[in-house]
Design an enzyme around this catalytic site. Structure first.
Site, mmCIF file in Angstrom:
data_model
loop_
_atom_site.group_PDB
_atom_site.id
_atom_site.type_symbol
_atom_site.label_atom_id
_atom_site.label_comp_id
_atom_site.label_asym_id
_atom_site.label_seq_id
_atom_site.Cartn_x
_atom_site.Cartn_y
_atom_site.Cartn_z
ATOM 1 C CD1 TRP A 1 -2.153 -2.289 1.546
ATOM 2 C CD2 TRP A 1 -2.961 -1.180 -0.218
ATOM 3 N NE1 TRP A 1 -3.116 -3.073 0.963
ATOM 4 C CE2 TRP A 1 -3.630 -2.428 -0.116
ATOM 5 C CE3 TRP A 1 -3.293 -0.327 -1.267
ATOM 6 C CZ2 TRP A 1 -4.624 -2.824 -1.026
ATOM 7 C CZ3 TRP A 1 -4.284 -0.722 -2.160
ATOM 8 C CH2 TRP A 1 -4.933 -1.941 -2.046
ATOM 9 C CG ASP B 1 -3.387 4.034 3.922
ATOM 10 O OD1 ASP B 1 -4.418 3.818 4.584
ATOM 11 O OD2 ASP B 1 -3.146 3.478 2.832
ATOM 12 C CE LYS C 1 -8.822 -1.999 3.996
ATOM 13 N NZ LYS C 1 -8.900 -3.204 3.252
HETATM 14 N N1 PMP Z 1 -4.583 1.498 1.895
HETATM 15 C C1 PMP Z 1 -4.676 0.369 2.604
HETATM 16 C C2 PMP Z 1 -3.836 0.216 3.818
HETATM 17 C C3 PMP Z 1 -5.573 -0.633 2.211
HETATM 18 O O1 PMP Z 1 -5.659 -1.767 2.911
HETATM 19 C C4 PMP Z 1 -6.372 -0.444 1.064
HETATM 20 C C5 PMP Z 1 -7.378 -1.468 0.601
HETATM 21 N N2 PMP Z 1 -7.224 -2.751 1.002
HETATM 22 C C6 PMP Z 1 -6.205 0.739 0.354
HETATM 23 C C7 PMP Z 1 -5.316 1.689 0.788
HETATM 24 C C8 PMP Z 1 -7.007 0.982 -0.907
HETATM 25 O O2 PMP Z 1 -8.311 1.227 -0.589
HETATM 26 P P1 PMP Z 1 -9.431 1.377 -1.725
HETATM 27 O O3 PMP Z 1 -9.546 0.064 -2.409
HETATM 28 O O4 PMP Z 1 -10.626 1.766 -0.921
HETATM 29 O O5 PMP Z 1 -9.004 2.457 -2.642
#
Ligand code: PMP
Length: 368
Positions: free
Chosen positions: A105, A179, A203
């Site tokens: 991420w 994040d 989540k």
């Molecule tokens: N950051 C983290 C830490 C995530 O776990 C996720 C999704 N699993 C995201 C960003 C991306 O999120 P989205 O699919 O809602 O754009």
């Protein structure tokens, strides 16, 4: 209403399990919210009914996380990946952005920020397969950086920062951006150490689509001219997240989840439960005599997302099929990592983790 009994335990990384009382209340209120004659999805976001839902959700969240008045809470759309662009468009002013890469991420955040700013890797754990946390004292931080980005819990690699870095102590004056999508509300946040925190809702908060942003007042007013108005934090903040139509139903569910957390004992209790649940699973892995393994350094292990591998990967399908039969769902690991992953979000009861470890011990006995 149908009474749901013995729901399976759902270990999905997200969208993920929600507290059952929240789902029941939402079902009961689906056709008529509090005698208004309308379901929440059917209400104007500017009407008094929805405004009261919104205000209560925000106030409860503020209490849960002890959010100081110097931070604005924005209820946005676009998800975590949306924020990977929205943050640099709002904070970078096209300048330097230092990114600490600890997994998939933060790697994506780096790539996206590069489209708007001079983004560079300040530290990386990639060489070890994203299994450690580079010590903050080793981070290469640039003077005058617009911000430093971390992913405080890497959902795919299962690496978690158990404390946020104190950038000031490192002589760095840039604000920290975190994040926190996959561990928000599972532990307190030290607001003195961050300038901005964002989290997708799917989540620990509620339905996908809603994205929470906590931004310190002094970081507003810096958006690049190319930033879409609906994503300009200053405009969103000035309009109490109603510059455009916010994801109303998702905000309602989030509000119910916030109230559930409060009733259960708040973030302190979620923190205690996360420690208890994750310790149980890691103990099962560590004491399996090598049948199962988690590869993350102990001090970096996530309490929310636990990736693990069977020593004999030819047993993977049998493991997953047996788990499904035992009412243990969505344990397959992320495709980029393989193996298994159990996500232990706030709404996962201890009993779910107990059922998982007992299944795992039994499976290991039968196949070991
Ligand atoms: N950051 C983290 C830490 C995530 O776990 C996720 C999704 N699993 C995201 C960003 C991306 O999120 P989205 O699919 O809602 O754009």
């Amino acid at each position: 209403m149908t009474t749901l009994r013995h729901r399976p335990y759902n270990f999905s990384a997200g969208p993920a399990v929600l507290p059952e009382p929240v789902l029941r209340q939402a079902a009961e209120e689906m056709l008529d919210w509090h005698g208004s004659g309308m379901g929440v999805m059917e209400m104007s976001h500017r009407g008094k009914e929805f405004i009261s839902i919104y205000e209560e959700a925000e106030a409860t969240l503020r209490v849960l996380l002890g959010v100081p008045s110097s931070f604005r809470i924005l209820f946005m759309q676009g998800g975590g990946l949306g924020e990977n662009a929205i943050v640099p468009m709002n904070l970078s002013q096209g300048g330097a952005v230092d990114v600490v890469v600890t997994g998939a991420w933060s790697q994506k955040s780096l790539k996206e920020a590069s489209r708007y700013a001079d983004a560079r890797v300040a530290a990386s754990n990639e060489a070890g397969g994203h299994t450690t946390l580079p010590a903050p004292a080793t981070w290469a931080l640039r003077d005058g950086a617009a911000y430093v980005h971390v992913c405080s819990n890497e959902t795919i690699h299962g690496v978690e920062m158990h404390t946020l870095p104190d950038l000031g102590a490192l002589g760095c004056r840039a604000p920290l951006v975190a994040d926190a999508s996959s561990h928000i509300l599972s532990r307190p946040i030290d607001w003195s150490r961050v300038g901005l925190v964002f989290a997708g809702a799917q989540k620990n908060i509620g339905p996908a689509g809603l994205t929470l942003v906590f931004v310190r007042d002094d970081l507003l007013g810096r958006a690049l001219p190319i930033c879409p108005s609906a994503f300009d934090y200053t405009l969103v903040a000035a309009n109490q997240s109603m510059f455009n139509t916010p994801p109303t139903y998702a905000i309602y569910i989030a509000g119910l989840v916030f109230q559930w957390i409060l009733r259960e004992g708040g973030v302190a209790e979620m923190d205690r439960r996360a420690a208890e649940k994750s310790a149980l699973l890691y103990r099962c892995l560590d004491e399996s005599g090598g049948f199962y393994a988690n590869r993350v350094a102990r001090e970096a292990r996530s309490r929310m997302n636990v990736p693990f591998f069977l020593a004999d990967e030819s047993l993977n399908d049998a493991f997953l099929a047996g788990a499904r039969e035992a009412g243990l769902l969505q344990l397959k690991g992320h495709k980029s990592v393989g193996g298994m992953r159990a996500s232990l979000y706030n709404a996962m009861p201890l009993a779910g983790v107990q059922a998982l470890v007992s299944y795992m011990a039994d499976f290991a006995r039968r196949h070991g």
